[in-house]
Design an enzyme around this catalytic site. Structure first.
Site, PDB file in Angstrom:
ATOM      1  N   SER A 106       0.814  -1.219   0.000  1.00 42.61           N
ATOM      2  CA  SER A 106       0.000   0.000   0.000  1.00 42.61           C
ATOM      3  C   SER A 106       0.849   1.271   0.000  1.00 42.61           C
ATOM      4  O   SER A 106       0.316   2.370  -0.164  1.00 42.61           O
ATOM      5  CB  SER A 106      -0.930   0.021   1.219  1.00 42.61           C
ATOM      6  OG  SER A 106      -1.952  -0.915   1.050  1.00 42.61           O
ATOM      7  N   GLU A 113       7.607 -11.149  -2.020  1.00 41.34           N
ATOM      8  CA  GLU A 113       6.262 -11.598  -1.655  1.00 41.34           C
ATOM      9  C   GLU A 113       5.676 -12.611  -2.641  1.00 41.34           C
ATOM     10  O   GLU A 113       5.006 -13.547  -2.223  1.00 41.34           O
ATOM     11  CB  GLU A 113       5.328 -10.400  -1.509  1.00 41.34           C
ATOM     12  CG  GLU A 113       5.720  -9.509  -0.339  1.00 41.34           C
ATOM     13  CD  GLU A 113       4.724  -8.390  -0.102  1.00 41.34           C
ATOM     14  OE1 GLU A 113       3.577  -8.672   0.241  1.00 41.34           O
ATOM     15  OE2 GLU A 113       5.110  -7.213  -0.277  1.00 41.34           O
ATOM     16  N   HIS A 167      28.529   4.853  -5.375  1.00 43.58           N
ATOM     17  CA  HIS A 167      29.254   5.457  -4.256  1.00 43.58           C
ATOM     18  C   HIS A 167      29.253   4.566  -3.022  1.00 43.58           C
ATOM     19  O   HIS A 167      29.687   4.993  -1.960  1.00 43.58           O
ATOM     20  CB  HIS A 167      28.657   6.838  -3.948  1.00 43.58           C
ATOM     21  CG  HIS A 167      28.717   7.742  -5.141  1.00 43.58           C
ATOM     22  ND1 HIS A 167      29.828   8.507  -5.440  1.00 43.58           N
ATOM     23  CD2 HIS A 167      27.841   7.931  -6.157  1.00 43.58           C
ATOM     24  CE1 HIS A 167      29.607   9.159  -6.579  1.00 43.58           C
ATOM     25  NE2 HIS A 167      28.412   8.819  -7.030  1.00 43.58           N
ATOM     26  N   LYS A 191       1.419 -10.290  11.902  1.00 45.40           N
ATOM     27  CA  LYS A 191       0.401  -9.313  12.298  1.00 45.40           C
ATOM     28  C   LYS A 191      -0.426  -9.852  13.466  1.00 45.40           C
ATOM     29  O   LYS A 191      -0.719  -9.141  14.409  1.00 45.40           O
ATOM     30  CB  LYS A 191      -0.501  -8.955  11.099  1.00 45.40           C
ATOM     31  CG  LYS A 191       0.176  -8.042  10.077  1.00 45.40           C
ATOM     32  CD  LYS A 191      -0.762  -7.652   8.938  1.00 45.40           C
ATOM     33  CE  LYS A 191      -0.081  -6.716   7.937  1.00 45.40           C
ATOM     34  NZ  LYS A 191      -0.874  -6.384   6.773  1.00 45.40           N
TER      35      LYS A 191
HETATM   36  O1  PA5 Z   1       1.508  -7.041  -0.162  1.00 43.47           O
HETATM   37  C1  PA5 Z   1       1.184  -7.249   1.001  1.00 43.47           C
HETATM   38  O2  PA5 Z   1       0.361  -8.132   1.316  1.00 43.47           O
HETATM   39  C2  PA5 Z   1       1.767  -6.413   2.130  1.00 43.47           C
HETATM   40  O3  PA5 Z   1       2.926  -5.770   1.708  1.00 43.47           O
HETATM   41  C3  PA5 Z   1       0.708  -5.408   2.619  1.00 43.47           C
HETATM   42  O4  PA5 Z   1       0.458  -4.459   1.620  1.00 43.47           O
HETATM   43  C4  PA5 Z   1       1.175  -4.734   3.914  1.00 43.47           C
HETATM   44  O5  PA5 Z   1       1.319  -5.694   4.937  1.00 43.47           O
HETATM   45  C5  PA5 Z   1       0.201  -3.671   4.388  1.00 43.47           C
HETATM   46  O6  PA5 Z   1      -1.119  -4.137   4.417  1.00 43.47           O
HETATM   47  P1  PA5 Z   1      -2.266  -3.248   3.735  1.00 43.47           P
HETATM   48  O7  PA5 Z   1      -1.837  -3.068   2.310  1.00 43.47           O
HETATM   49  O8  PA5 Z   1      -3.505  -4.037   3.868  1.00 43.47           O
HETATM   50  O9  PA5 Z   1      -2.284  -1.969   4.500  1.00 43.47           O
END
Ligand code: PA5
Length: 369
Positions: free
Chosen positions: A57, A235, A251, A346
Site C-alpha cells: 500500500s 512476496e 558510491h 500481524k
Molecule cells: O503485499 C502485502 O500483502 C503487504 O505488503 C501489505 O500491503 C502490507 O502488509 C500492508 O497491508 P495493507 O496493504 O492491507 O495496509
C-alpha cells in the site's frame, strides 16, 4: 514448465495471473472511482504531501514521488511509520493508504494526522480505515476488495495522480495515464501466461535469474520501480532480493562487489534501463556493467522501459517485473498470493499489544467533537 498452463493453475491457486492480466482495466476503473470523489475546497493548494502506508500500500507513494519529481513544486514524502514527521500541519495533505484498512502503523499515522488537523484522503477497500474515515467524514477512494494488496497497485497509485489533477496541482495526468494504459495492453499480449516462453520476455527473464538472489538496479525515477520489483520477488516468488539505484550505488554498493566470488556469484543483477538515459548516466551504467557486474555477478540482465512518457516507462517495467516475479514463483513451485509470514506476524503482534483498539477509542472520541 512456464508453458504448462494446467500445472501452473494448480500452483497459482488464488489466480494471481488473472488479477495481473486485468491491470490495465483496473487502472481505468481507478480513474473512474477517483473522478467521482468530492473534495473540500480547502484541499486546494496543499504545501506538503505525505503518503502514509506500508508494503504493497506504500509503494504507490514511492512511484508518485518519483513521477512528480520534475512536475510539481510541492515536497512529497512517503511515511512508513507509526507517527508522521514533525513538519505535518494543517497545510499538509496526507494520503492514508491501506488496502485491507487494518494495518496498525497506517491507522496510527492516520490518528496522528487527524490530531494535527491535516487534510486527509483515504484509499482503502475495507476495515478500520474505511470505518474511521466514514466516522470523521474523511474523503475516501473506495476500491474493490479481494485482491492481494500488492496486486491492487493500480487502485493504490492511479488515484494519487487523478487527485492531484483534480486539485489543480498538475495538468494532463489523465492523458498520461490513458496513454500508459494503451501501452500496458500491448505489453500484456507479450508477457501473459498464454504467450509461449520463446516470445515472452517475462518468462525468459524468470528462467535466467532462477536460482540466484536478484538485485534490482534502477536509476533516478526508476528507483521506486526497482523497489517494487524487489518486493514482488520477496512476496510473490518468496525469494530474498535487494534493490539500489544509479548514480548513488556507484558510491557504496559497487564496492560490495569486490567481495569474494563465493558470495557475489549468488546474485544476479536486473538493470532497469531507460532508452532516453542522459549520456552521463548511460556512460556510468555501461561502465559499471563492464568493469564490475559482468565479472562478478552470476547473471546480468537488462530490462528496457517502453513508451514515450515517464509514467509509461515506469509502468511498463513495473508490469514486466510483476509477471516476472510470478513466473519465478512458478519455477520455485510456490503459490504467489499467500504471504503467510506477514499474516502470522500481524496476528502475533496484535496478541501482545492491541494498538488498534486504543486508536479506535480515540477516533470515536474525536468523531463526537
Ligand atoms: O503485499 C502485502 O500483502 C503487504 O505488503 C501489505 O500491503 C502490507 O502488509 C500492508 O497491508 P495493507 O496493504 O492491507 O495496509
Amino acid at each position: 514448465m512456464l508453458d504448462n498452463i494446467q500445472q501452473i493453475k494448480k500452483i497459482d491457486s488464488q489466480n494471481m495471473f488473472s488479477v495481473l492480466e486485468k491491470f490495465p482495466e483496473h487502472c481505468e476503473d481507478a480513474i473512474k472511482r477517483t473522478e467521482s470523489l468530492i473534495l473540500p475546497e480547502r484541499f486546494r493548494g496543499p504545501e506538503k504531501i505525505v503518503v502514509l502506508g506500508m508494503g504493497g500500500s506504500a509503494i504507490g507513494g514511492d512511484l508518485f514521488r518519483n513521477w512528480l519529481y520534475d512536475k510539481a513544486e510541492i515536497p512529497v514524502i512517503v511515511s512508513r511509520e507509526y507517527i508522521l514527521p514533525k513538519f505535518v500541519d494543517k497545510e499538509t495533505l496526507v494520503f492514508a493508504i491501506s488496502y485491507s484498512g487494518n494495518t496498525e502503523e497506517t491507522l496510527s499515522g492516520f490518528l496522528y494526522a487527524v490530531k494535527k488537523s491535516c487534510m486527509i484522503i483515504s484509499i482503502t477497500s475495507n476495515g478500520r480505515l474505511q470505518d474511521f474515515s466514514r466516522q470523521l467524514g474523511v474523503p475516501t477512494v473506495e476500491i474493490p476488495s479481494g485482491m492481494a494488496p500488492r496486486a491492487a497497485i493500480s487502485y493504490l497509485f492511479i488515484p494519487l495522480l487523478i487527485i492531484f489533477e483534480k486539485l489543480g496541482v498538475i495538468s494532463n495526468a489523465r492523458e498520461e495515464i490513458i496513454d500508459a494504459i494503451e501501452l500496458l495492453k500491448r505489453i500484456r499480449e507479450e508477457i501473459r501466461l498464454s504467450t509461449p516462453t520463446e516470445e515472452n520476455i517475462a518468462k525468459k527473464s524468470a528462467m535466467e535469474i532462477k536460482g540466484t538472489v536478484p538485485l534490482v538496479y534502477g536509476q533516478r525515477y526508476l528507483e521506486s520501480v526497482a523497489k517494487r520489483m524487489k518486493c514482488q520477488f520477496n512476496e510473490n516468488s518468496k525469494s530474498l532480493s535487494g534493490y539500489d539505484f544509479f548514480p548513488e550505488l556507484n558510491h557504496n554498493e559497487t564496492v560490495g562487489w569486490e567481495g569474494p566470488e563465493i558470495f557475489t556469484k549468488m546474485f544476479s543483477v536486473i538493470l532497469l534501463r531507460d532508452p532516453d538515459e542522459p549520456p552521463e548516466l548511460k556512460n556510468r551504467i555501461d561502465i559499471t556493467i563492464k568493469l564490475i557486474l559482468e565479472k562478478k555477478a552470476k547473471k546480468v540482465h537488462q530490462l528496457t522501459a517502453r513508451g514515450s512518457t515517464k509514467l509509461a516507462k515506469m509502468l511498463s517495467l513495473l508490469y514486466i517485473g510483476d509477471f516476472l516475479s510470478v513466473y519465478l514463483a512458478i519455477l520455485y513451485g510456490v503459490d504467489p498470493t499467500p504471504v503467510k509470514i506477514i499474516t502470522r506476524l500481524k496476528k502475533e503482534l496484535e496478541k501482545k499489544i492491541d494498538i488498534v483498539s486504543s486508536i479506535e477509542k480515540e477516533i470515536r472520541e474525536l468523531a463526537k467533537k
